[in-house]
Design an enzyme around this catalytic site. Structure first.
Site, short mmCIF file in Angstrom:
data_model
loop_
_atom_site.label_atom_id
_atom_site.label_comp_id
_atom_site.label_asym_id
_atom_site.label_seq_id
_atom_site.Cartn_x
_atom_site.Cartn_y
_atom_site.Cartn_z
N ARG A 12 10.98 -2.22 11.11
CA ARG A 12 9.70 -1.46 12.20
C ARG A 12 9.67 -2.54 13.25
NH1 ARG A 12 4.86 -0.28 8.42
NH2 ARG A 12 3.70 -1.35 9.90
N ARG A 45 -1.12 -9.43 13.01
CA ARG A 45 -1.87 -8.35 12.10
C ARG A 45 -2.58 -8.70 11.11
NH1 ARG A 45 3.63 -5.48 11.01
NH2 ARG A 45 2.48 -4.26 9.52
N LYS A 87 0.79 -1.27 -0.01
CA LYS A 87 -0.08 -0.01 0.07
C LYS A 87 0.78 0.86 -0.20
CE LYS A 87 -2.15 -1.17 3.77
NZ LYS A 87 -1.56 -2.25 4.17
N ARG A 128 11.33 -5.84 4.67
CA ARG A 128 10.84 -4.49 4.64
C ARG A 128 11.88 -3.96 5.32
NH1 ARG A 128 5.13 -2.26 5.35
NH2 ARG A 128 5.09 -3.30 7.25
N ARG A 177 -10.15 1.12 8.35
CA ARG A 177 -9.68 -0.07 8.38
C ARG A 177 -10.44 -0.89 9.47
NH1 ARG A 177 -3.66 0.42 8.22
NH2 ARG A 177 -2.65 -1.58 8.71
P1 ADP Z 1 2.13 -2.05 3.30
O1 ADP Z 1 2.08 -0.16 3.26
O2 ADP Z 1 0.99 -2.39 2.59
O3 ADP Z 1 2.28 -2.59 4.65
P2 ADP Z 1 4.82 -1.60 1.55
O4 ADP Z 1 4.47 -0.56 0.72
O5 ADP Z 1 5.51 -1.21 3.01
O6 ADP Z 1 3.20 -2.40 2.28
O7 ADP Z 1 5.40 -3.09 1.41
C1 ADP Z 1 5.76 -3.82 2.21
C2 ADP Z 1 7.30 -4.54 1.83
O8 ADP Z 1 7.14 -5.11 0.55
C3 ADP Z 1 8.25 -3.35 1.76
O9 ADP Z 1 9.54 -3.88 1.81
C4 ADP Z 1 8.36 -3.07 -0.09
O10 ADP Z 1 9.56 -2.43 -0.35
C5 ADP Z 1 7.81 -4.48 -0.56
N1 ADP Z 1 6.98 -4.56 -1.83
C6 ADP Z 1 6.17 -3.64 -1.83
N2 ADP Z 1 5.55 -4.01 -3.25
C7 ADP Z 1 5.95 -5.23 -3.80
C8 ADP Z 1 5.82 -6.15 -4.61
N3 ADP Z 1 4.97 -5.79 -5.96
N4 ADP Z 1 6.73 -7.16 -4.90
C9 ADP Z 1 7.57 -7.28 -3.86
N5 ADP Z 1 7.93 -6.66 -2.79
C10 ADP Z 1 7.08 -5.54 -2.65
P1 ADP Z 2 0.75 -1.99 7.54
O1 ADP Z 2 0.11 -1.75 6.46
O2 ADP Z 2 1.99 -2.60 7.18
O3 ADP Z 2 0.08 -3.00 8.51
P2 ADP Z 2 0.56 0.62 8.74
O4 ADP Z 2 1.67 1.42 8.79
O5 ADP Z 2 -0.73 0.78 8.02
O6 ADP Z 2 0.94 -0.77 8.62
O7 ADP Z 2 0.03 0.50 10.44
C1 ADP Z 2 1.06 0.05 11.37
C2 ADP Z 2 0.08 -0.04 12.73
O8 ADP Z 2 -0.63 1.24 12.94
C3 ADP Z 2 -1.17 -1.04 12.62
O9 ADP Z 2 -0.57 -2.45 12.76
C4 ADP Z 2 -2.07 -0.41 13.57
O10 ADP Z 2 -1.67 -0.80 14.71
C5 ADP Z 2 -1.87 1.16 13.53
N1 ADP Z 2 -2.95 1.57 12.45
C6 ADP Z 2 -2.49 2.14 11.37
N2 ADP Z 2 -3.78 2.64 10.88
C7 ADP Z 2 -4.67 2.16 11.36
C8 ADP Z 2 -6.11 2.68 11.39
N3 ADP Z 2 -6.86 3.27 10.51
N4 ADP Z 2 -6.90 1.92 12.47
C9 ADP Z 2 -6.43 1.26 13.69
N5 ADP Z 2 -4.98 1.36 13.63
C10 ADP Z 2 -4.23 1.66 12.77
#
Ligand code: ADP
Ligand code: ADP
Length: 211
Positions: free
Chosen positions: A151, A162, A8, A118, A83
């Site tokens: 992280r 999660r 995302k 990541r 979410r």
């Molecule tokens: P989210 O915001 O949904 O948690 P991230 O954008 O942080 O996801 O991506 C999670 C991890 O996967 C990061 O290390 C990113 O560089 C990697 N990543 C993102 N898109 C891809 C993809 N299409 N293929 C492989 N790795 C990816």
């Molecule tokens: P990812 O997409 O990799 O799970 P985010 O950076 O979006 O990571 O979120 C990290 C953490 O922040 C989540 O696991 C949750 O604890 C909190 N968080 C983020 N967005 C929300 C939301 N919209 N509602 C509740 N908790 C949230």
């Protein structure tokens, strides 16, 4: 929307660059609050480290305040928000118009592979992957040369929690938005998230351009 690690944040950066709109990432906002030790940050830290969701009222207040800022006047991209069903309902109740919801679909195994590699640049939020999207110099941010970090909540047992929370609390939003798209101008699209970063960007561009 999409499970943790779906890509995302990675895709949000592309979309925001393309449309010239800010990325409203609740995860980034919460991590900034934790780092600054604000009252919200102090409350959120333990919840985030446990892989649980921060309370809906805190999140909704944060988002409402953020989108009142002048840079959001011409639109914005929500990353990781809403979410939960109460958060999605709060958006409707506040008459905040969402034009398009994009779901990035990735399997649980794909998620674990992505999250385990990541690495992030803490101050900018720039995202890398040790294998799939490595920085030019191992362990260092491309723009500042500063150290990349893993992280705290990307440890394997937290990732499993999660994912569980995603399936129970967040995935029901898919049918919520599919229903809304039948009765309002909102569009819902799901894209296959199993390809490369570029392939997914193209798939998202295609659904957004089709509007
Ligand atoms: P989210 O915001 O949904 O948690 P991230 O954008 O942080 O996801 O991506 C999670 C991890 O996967 C990061 O290390 C990113 O560089 C990697 N990543 C993102 N898109 C891809 C993809 N299409 N293929 C492989 N790795 C990816
Ligand atoms: P990812 O997409 O990799 O799970 P985010 O950076 O979006 O990571 O979120 C990290 C953490 O922040 C989540 O696991 C949750 O604890 C909190 N968080 C983020 N967005 C929300 C939301 N919209 N509602 C509740 N908790 C949230």
């Amino acid at each position: 929307m999409g499970p943790p690690g779906a890509g995302k944040g990675t895709q949000a950066a592309y979309i925001c660059g393309k449309f010239g709109i800010p990325q409203v990432s609740t995860g980034e906002m919460l991590r900034a609050a934790v780092a600054a030790r604000t009252p919200v940050g102090l409350r959120a830290r333990r919840v985030m480290d446990a892989g649980e969701l921060v309370a809906d009222d805190i999140i909704v207040d944060l988002v409402k305040e953020r989108i009142r800022q002048p840079d959001c006047r011409n639109g914005f991209l929500f990353d990781g928000f809403p979410r939960t069903l109460p958060q999605a309902q709060a958006v409707v109740d506040a008459r905040i118009t969402i034009d398009h919801v994009v779901e990035i679909r990735v399997s649980d195994a794909g998620v674990v592979e992505r999250i385990s590699g990541r690495r992030v640049h803490e101050t900018s939020g720039r995202i890398y992957h040790v294998t799939f999207n490595p920085p030019t110099v191992e362990g260092l941010d491309d723009e500042t040369g500063e150290q990349l970090v893993q992280r705290d909540d990307d440890r394997e047992e937290t990732v499993r929690e999660r994912l569980r929370v995603y399936h129970t609390e967040t995935h029901p939003l898919v049918s919520f938005y599919e229903r809304l798209s039948d009765t309002t101008n909102l569009r819902f699209s799901a894209v296959d998230g199993s390809g490369s970063v570029e392939q997914i960007s193209e798939a998202i561009s295609a659904v957004l351009n089709a509007r």
